[in-house]
Motif scaffolding. Structure first.
Motif, mmCIF file in Angstrom:
data_model
loop_
_atom_site.group_PDB
_atom_site.id
_atom_site.type_symbol
_atom_site.label_atom_id
_atom_site.label_comp_id
_atom_site.label_asym_id
_atom_site.label_seq_id
_atom_site.Cartn_x
_atom_site.Cartn_y
_atom_site.Cartn_z
ATOM 1 N N GLY A 14 0.526 -1.375 -0.424
ATOM 2 C CA GLY A 14 -0.045 0.098 0.460
ATOM 3 C C GLY A 14 0.909 1.378 0.059
ATOM 4 O O GLY A 14 2.096 1.577 -0.234
ATOM 5 N N GLN A 15 0.345 2.916 0.280
ATOM 6 C CA GLN A 15 0.982 3.540 0.042
ATOM 7 C C GLN A 15 0.800 4.342 1.873
ATOM 8 O O GLN A 15 -0.948 4.142 2.300
ATOM 9 N N VAL A 16 1.444 5.489 1.946
ATOM 10 C CA VAL A 16 1.169 5.416 3.052
ATOM 11 C C VAL A 16 1.261 6.905 2.340
ATOM 12 O O VAL A 16 1.556 7.890 2.176
ATOM 13 N N ARG A 17 0.071 8.556 3.051
ATOM 14 C CA ARG A 17 0.226 9.172 2.365
ATOM 15 C C ARG A 17 -0.709 10.500 3.978
ATOM 16 O O ARG A 17 -1.920 9.640 4.387
ATOM 17 N N ALA A 18 -0.848 11.323 4.554
ATOM 18 C CA ALA A 18 -1.073 12.519 5.266
ATOM 19 C C ALA A 18 -1.930 11.527 6.244
ATOM 20 O O ALA A 18 -3.251 11.665 6.833
ATOM 21 N N GLY A 19 -0.861 10.946 6.391
ATOM 22 C CA GLY A 19 -0.604 9.951 8.358
ATOM 23 C C GLY A 19 -1.460 8.727 7.822
ATOM 24 O O GLY A 19 -2.356 8.592 9.182
ATOM 25 N N ARG A 20 -1.594 8.038 6.917
ATOM 26 C CA ARG A 20 -2.623 6.900 6.810
ATOM 27 C C ARG A 20 -2.154 6.488 5.774
ATOM 28 O O ARG A 20 -1.323 6.728 4.991
ATOM 29 N N LEU A 21 -2.568 4.818 5.919
ATOM 30 C CA LEU A 21 -1.829 3.554 5.357
ATOM 31 C C LEU A 21 -2.973 2.930 3.995
ATOM 32 O O LEU A 21 -3.911 2.569 4.533
ATOM 33 N N TYR A 22 -3.075 3.039 3.546
ATOM 34 C CA TYR A 22 -3.795 2.782 2.132
ATOM 35 C C TYR A 22 -3.926 1.583 1.543
ATOM 36 O O TYR A 22 -2.255 0.821 1.280
ATOM 37 N N CYS A 23 -4.960 0.689 2.249
ATOM 38 C CA CYS A 23 -4.766 -1.123 1.261
ATOM 39 C C CYS A 23 -4.911 -1.039 -0.195
ATOM 40 O O CYS A 23 -5.375 -0.091 -0.846
ATOM 41 N N PRO A 24 -3.564 -1.583 -0.672
ATOM 42 C CA PRO A 24 -3.799 -1.992 -2.375
ATOM 43 C C PRO A 24 -4.975 -2.250 -2.930
ATOM 44 O O PRO A 24 -4.899 -2.496 -3.840
ATOM 45 N N ARG A 25 -5.688 -3.247 -2.073
ATOM 46 C CA ARG A 25 -6.957 -3.934 -3.067
ATOM 47 C C ARG A 25 -8.144 -3.060 -2.825
ATOM 48 O O ARG A 25 -8.539 -3.122 -3.946
ATOM 49 N N HIS A 26 -8.363 -2.203 -1.368
ATOM 50 C CA HIS A 26 -9.684 -1.574 -2.397
ATOM 51 C C HIS A 26 -9.091 -0.302 -1.433
ATOM 52 O O HIS A 26 -8.156 0.508 -1.175
ATOM 53 N N ALA A 27 -9.962 1.501 -1.559
ATOM 54 C CA ALA A 27 -9.966 2.033 -0.800
ATOM 55 C C ALA A 27 -10.203 2.653 0.631
ATOM 56 O O ALA A 27 -10.371 3.170 0.727
ATOM 57 N N ALA A 28 -10.048 1.379 1.208
ATOM 58 C CA ALA A 28 -9.695 1.548 2.884
ATOM 59 C C ALA A 28 -8.348 1.951 3.061
ATOM 60 O O ALA A 28 -7.845 2.048 2.075
ATOM 61 N N SER A 29 -8.385 3.338 4.102
ATOM 62 C CA SER A 29 -6.943 3.240 4.873
ATOM 63 C C SER A 29 -7.779 3.241 5.810
ATOM 64 O O SER A 29 -7.913 3.246 7.013
ATOM 65 N N PHE A 30 -6.181 3.298 6.946
ATOM 66 C CA PHE A 30 -5.778 3.241 8.204
ATOM 67 C C PHE A 30 -5.221 4.082 8.877
ATOM 68 O O PHE A 30 -4.127 4.956 8.302
#
Length: 109
Positions: free
Chosen positions: A54-70
């Motif tokens: 996934g990718q890290v942007r603006a304090g969030r970790l984005y799942c590579p499979r769908h639009a969820a972020s943590f």
């Protein structure tokens, strides 16, 4: 019980942003985010996707499979998803080495 484990060096983490490690039988991500080091679960709790891709942007970790972020601070998934938060592991730096504390697993919230 807990134990601190060396996982990678600081220069490598800064260069790669996300480092995937296997330690104490678990797959964990070590993440560099705006000067902070975070250690979290590697698998997305929704469909077990590898968050290391996934990718890290603006304090969030984005799942590579769908639009969820943590949220990297508390592991909470964005609204609209019912998945549990990612587990957080304590981190410390000794010299240039990053260590994470592997605690006895506790049930997810």
């Amino acid at each position: 019980m807990s134990a601190w484990r060396a996982v990678c060096d600081l220069d490598r983490l800064k260069a790669e942003t996300i480092v995937r490690v296997h330690v104490a039988g678990l797959d964990v991500l070590v993440i560099w985010n705006e000067g902070d080091i975070i250690a979290r679960d590697r698998a997305c709790p929704h469909e077990q996707a590898d968050l290391g891709l996934g990718q890290v942007r603006a304090g969030r970790l984005y799942c590579p499979r769908h639009a969820a972020s943590f949220d990297l601070r508390d592991g909470a998934i964005n609204s609209g998803w019912s998945s549990p938060p990612l587990r957080l592991y304590p981190v410390r730096i000794t010299g240039e080495q990053i260590w994470i504390e592997m605690q006895e697993l506790q049930p997810r919230r």
